[in-house]
Design an enzyme around this catalytic site. Sequence first.
Site, PDB file in Angstrom:
ATOM      1  N   LYS A 139      50.855  48.086 -39.059  1.00  0.00           N
ATOM      2  CA  LYS A 139      49.922  47.117 -38.473  1.00  0.00           C
ATOM      3  C   LYS A 139      48.510  47.355 -39.009  1.00  0.00           C
ATOM      4  CE  LYS A 139      52.724  46.566 -34.349  1.00  0.00           C
ATOM      5  NZ  LYS A 139      53.033  46.991 -32.984  1.00  0.00           N
TER       6      LYS A 139
ATOM      7  N   GLN B 134      50.271  50.605 -28.515  1.00  0.00           N
ATOM      8  CA  GLN B 134      51.661  50.684 -28.981  1.00  0.00           C
ATOM      9  C   GLN B 134      52.568  51.151 -27.843  1.00  0.00           C
ATOM     10  OE1 GLN B 134      52.766  49.676 -32.072  1.00  0.00           O
ATOM     11  NE2 GLN B 134      54.817  49.989 -31.256  1.00  0.00           N
TER      12      GLN B 134
ATOM     13  N   ASP C 274      48.426  41.173 -28.032  1.00  0.00           N
ATOM     14  CA  ASP C 274      49.880  41.274 -27.842  1.00  0.00           C
ATOM     15  C   ASP C 274      50.364  40.239 -26.825  1.00  0.00           C
ATOM     16  OD1 ASP C 274      51.372  42.913 -29.420  1.00  0.00           O
ATOM     17  OD2 ASP C 274      51.100  44.722 -28.197  1.00  0.00           O
TER      18      ASP C 274
END
Length: 283
Positions: free
Chosen positions: A54, A98, A121
């Site tokens: 990422k 994460q 997200d």
Amino acid sequence: MSATVIDGKAVAAEVRERVAAEVRDLGESSGEVPGLATVLVGDDPASAVYVRNKRRATEEVGMRSIHHGLDGSTSQGELLDLLAGLNADDAVDGILVQLPLPAGIDQDAVIAAIDPAKDVDGLTAPSAGLLAQGRPGLVPCTPQGVMELLSHAGVDPAGAEAVVVGRSILVGRPLASLLLNADATVTVCHSRTRDLAAVCRRADILVAAVGRPALVRADWVKPGAAVIDVGMNRTDEGLVGDVDFAAVSEVAGAITPVPGGVGPMTIAMLLSNTVSAARKRRA
Ligand code: NAP
């Protein structure tokens, strides 16, 4: 019939190019560079690889990657303090924590601490609420990638029967909302669904987001259907999806492979969300 294979790598590359152009435009108009903060707690090797990918992708499209790698012994309070700092930091447009987090840290409390304006997200309750109401907001990356793949394959959800197998907040639920918002008639299946095969056979658009290797078989699929395989299962034979690809390809009209289907879209849509969040914060 032999299905058209939807090339997620190619579609993801197009999305990345589009994001890179938007980043350049933003730089020219405001002189600013969007920033994505990544937070990794602990030393899970798979999570470390995901975050590294990422970060690399963020820099490749010209955005700034701001990384915080925290020790596995980090307390929930310390993590929440870090997030408060990132929420207040003007150089940070998107925040990605994460998952999964180490045991002992309340994942829901951590997600809730992210400023919804930086929730790239799309996992906070405000983001999920906007999506459920069909209003604009930041949308979880993987389901957004599925919609992009359907669009590139020329599959119009309007009026179609869509069946989503899986109801997680990461994939199944937001995807059901996206399909509904695109005027599909949506059925969401899960581990308690009766006669899953019969429900799947109704689908013009069938999405498997379960985590069971080759669960969806050829006789579950309506001839000509678009089949999107979100599953990522590590087996002795390597990475496989939730769909029996070889057999289902003979029945479906279009199908995503694993790897090379939905997977590459997730990071591409994360980049897209970050530049959207940056533009919105500066509007
Ligand atoms: P999850 O949170 O474990 O949810 C799995 C869902 O599948 C649950 O709703 C579960 O039902 C349902 N389910 C389990 N067994 C079933 C069965 N036999 N029949 C019907 N439904 C069943 O998983 P997730 O996070 O949504 O991820 C799903 C898969 O997608 C995983 O393989 C994951 O690795 C993959 N994934 C891929 C990407 C990507 O970038 N390609 C991104 C995210 C996830 P209940 O709710 O009743 O338990």
